[in-house]
Design an enzyme around this catalytic site. Structure first.
Site, short mmCIF file in Angstrom:
data_model
loop_
_atom_site.label_atom_id
_atom_site.label_comp_id
_atom_site.label_asym_id
_atom_site.label_seq_id
_atom_site.Cartn_x
_atom_site.Cartn_y
_atom_site.Cartn_z
N CYS A 263 1.32 -7.22 -3.30
CA CYS A 263 0.27 -6.09 -3.36
C CYS A 263 -0.83 -6.58 -4.25
O CYS A 263 -1.75 -6.04 -4.28
CB CYS A 263 1.11 -4.69 -3.92
SG CYS A 263 2.53 -4.73 -3.12
N HIS B 277 -3.33 0.72 -9.85
CA HIS B 277 -2.43 0.43 -8.79
C HIS B 277 -1.67 1.29 -8.22
O HIS B 277 -1.84 1.51 -6.88
CB HIS B 277 -1.30 -0.74 -9.16
CG HIS B 277 -0.59 -1.55 -8.06
ND1 HIS B 277 -1.25 -2.15 -7.09
CD2 HIS B 277 0.68 -1.54 -7.82
CE1 HIS B 277 -0.59 -2.58 -6.24
NE2 HIS B 277 0.88 -2.23 -6.63
N GLU C 37 2.58 1.60 -15.54
CA GLU C 37 1.12 1.02 -15.03
C GLU C 37 0.34 2.04 -16.42
O GLU C 37 -0.28 1.70 -17.28
CB GLU C 37 0.62 1.36 -13.95
CG GLU C 37 -0.95 0.91 -14.11
CD GLU C 37 -1.49 0.95 -12.55
OE1 GLU C 37 -2.76 0.36 -12.53
OE2 GLU C 37 -0.91 1.61 -11.66
N LYS D 242 -4.97 4.93 -3.59
CA LYS D 242 -3.94 4.90 -2.57
C LYS D 242 -3.52 6.37 -2.21
O LYS D 242 -2.71 6.61 -1.12
CB LYS D 242 -2.85 4.20 -3.16
CG LYS D 242 -2.92 2.48 -3.34
CD LYS D 242 -1.77 1.98 -3.80
CE LYS D 242 -2.05 0.45 -4.09
NZ LYS D 242 -2.81 0.07 -5.03
N HIS E 121 -0.82 2.74 0.85
CA HIS E 121 -0.85 1.35 0.08
C HIS E 121 -1.03 0.21 1.26
O HIS E 121 -0.36 -0.09 2.09
CB HIS E 121 0.54 1.16 -0.46
CG HIS E 121 0.80 0.12 -1.19
ND1 HIS E 121 -0.26 -1.08 -1.15
CD2 HIS E 121 1.54 -0.40 -2.19
CE1 HIS E 121 -0.05 -1.90 -2.09
NE2 HIS E 121 1.23 -1.68 -2.63
N PHE F 117 5.19 -7.26 -5.98
CA PHE F 117 6.44 -7.77 -5.90
C PHE F 117 6.48 -9.33 -6.29
O PHE F 117 5.74 -9.99 -5.87
CB PHE F 117 7.19 -7.70 -4.37
CG PHE F 117 7.50 -6.30 -4.15
CD1 PHE F 117 7.35 -5.07 -4.98
CD2 PHE F 117 8.04 -5.96 -2.63
CE1 PHE F 117 7.79 -4.12 -4.57
CE2 PHE F 117 8.23 -4.63 -2.37
CZ PHE F 117 8.29 -3.73 -3.25
#
Length: 412
Positions: free
Chosen positions: A164, A303, A314, A336, A341, A400
């Site tokens: 991501c 994010h 976050e 998002k 996403h 990830f």
């Protein structure tokens, strides 16, 4: 920053679930339009997740010759389309020797649609029916490669493959190449087209996707109802250019990329560090390069995936990076909530959102944020866009593998 060459943005392009141009996508963000709907690419009867954020009304033939569409995966087609938009707006191609123009274009997964199609052919019809273009269509570097071929970019042509964070890492590495003199301009960004049977099934089985059936109750960053992300797709491209060259040729400048932080949690293949230190360090690195000073008006494009661990972590990272007082003054949003996403493309479209926020003084909202989570207690610009002049914009991407990237932008 004085010892580095300055890097500015002179062109933008976007193919997204909320619009197939930068202006359309930005208008959708400002108006709080949701790009989420039912999955149409395959039958979801046996799938727990039913929703996605699909690109609509996309025809690769609008951007590529027919022969190229037949030997390219959808992720590469999205990339080409966004790059064409950005290049046409910028006008940089032809003003520099080809060996001084680079391509850094990320994708988290690459040609999974091609892999799915050709693997099914192998099982059903035998090895002789697998396409001779299977490998070049599948591999994740091919978006960068095809863009370089299209525009005769003979400098480095590299993908960033950091899940991501791919789009943000691609942009950041392009910035470093120009800063240090390895290139004078770059086509950069990210792309993804992973809404496939195995892609969706894999995310479902790792309990990453929202299983909501209401599009307005599915992608819920920072809301206590959040229960997973909504898979999206698309691409976004930025033209980066050495500042003096851009000024000399009279280019439109959207803004300057003044900071880049790249770190790794070195902790877990999917879960973020509980102390959020990796994300914090990425933000601090970007802020230090940007010459951030306490008290500046900050916008953070988070994010903000809508997963329980990400949003809480976050929030911790933002507080640690800015300090509690300045974190509470910052305006933060997760686009998002509208785009879903977009995986490897997320960092690129979110970089564009930061540049547009700086340009317009409008902060896009986090839509459908109706029940704030007590653990996520900052200003996430709920539901409605807000007018606010900002000094610096930060874009966070957390992938990830523990990959963390942060980009910092200012007006020129």
């Amino acid at each position: 920053m004085s010892e580095y060459r300055r890097v500015v943005v002179t062109g933008l392009g976007a193919i997204t679930p909320i619009g197939n141009s930068v202006q359309d996508a930005w208008n959708s963000m400002v108006e709080g339009r949701c790009g989420i709907g039912e999955i149409t690419y395959f039958d979801t009867t046996n799938y727990k997740a039913k929703l996605d954020a699909e690109v609509k009304d996309f025809n690769a033939r609008d951007w590529m010759e027919k022969a190229d569409t037949l030997r390219s995966d959808r992720f590469a087609q999205f990339a080409i389309a966004s790059a064409v938009q950005a290049v046409e707006e910028s006008g940089v191609i032809g003003t520099l020797p080809p060996e001084r123009v680079a391509v850094y274009f990320g994708s988290g997964i690459g040609g999974i649609q091609t892999f799915t199609t050709e693997h099914n052919k192998l099982l059903e019809r035998g090895p002789g029916r697998v396409s001779p273009f299977f490998v070049p269509m599948m591999i994740a570097n091919m978006a960068a490669g095809m863009i370089a071929i299209r525009f005769n970019c003979q400098n480095a042509a590299l993908p960033a493959v950091t899940a991501c964070a791919s789009g943000s890492n691609a942009i950041g590495e392009a910035v470093r190449a120009i800063r240090h003199g390895y290139a004078d301009a770059a086509i950069t960004g990210g792309t993804e087209a992973a809404i496939t049977e195995p892609g969706v099934a894999g995310f479902i089985n790792m309990q990453a996707l929202s299983t909501a059936t209401d599009p307005n109750a599915a992608s819920l960053p920072f809301d206590k109802r959040r229960a997973g992300f909504v898979i999206g797709e698309g691409a976004a491209a930025l033209i980066l250019e050495e500042y003096e060259h851009a000024v000399k040729r009279g280019a439109k400048i959207y803004g300057e990329i003044v900071g880049y932080g790249s770190t790794c949690d070195a902790y877990h293949i999917t879960a973020p560090r509980p102390d959020a230190d990796g994300g914090r360090r990425a933000m601090v690195e970007a802020m230090q390069e940007a010459g951030y000073k306490a008290g500046e008006n900050v916008y953070i494009n988070a994010h903000g995936t809508g997963t329980p661990l990400n949003d809480k972590g976050e929030t911790i990272a933002i507080k640690k990076a800015l300090g509690e007082e300045d974190a509470r003054k910052a305006v933060i949003s997760s686009t998002k909530s509208m785009t879903g996403h977009m995986l490897g493309a997320a960092g690129a479209i979110e970089a564009i959102a930061c540049l547009k926020a700086l340009e317009t003084g409008i902060i896009p909202p986090t839509i459908n944020l109706l029940e704030p989570d007590p653990d996520c207690d900052l200003d996430y610009v709920p539901n409605t866009a807000r007018e606010k002049k900002i000094d610096i914009a930060l874009s966070n991407s957390l992938g990830f593998g523990g990959h963390n990237a942060c980009l910092a932008f200012r007006r020129v």
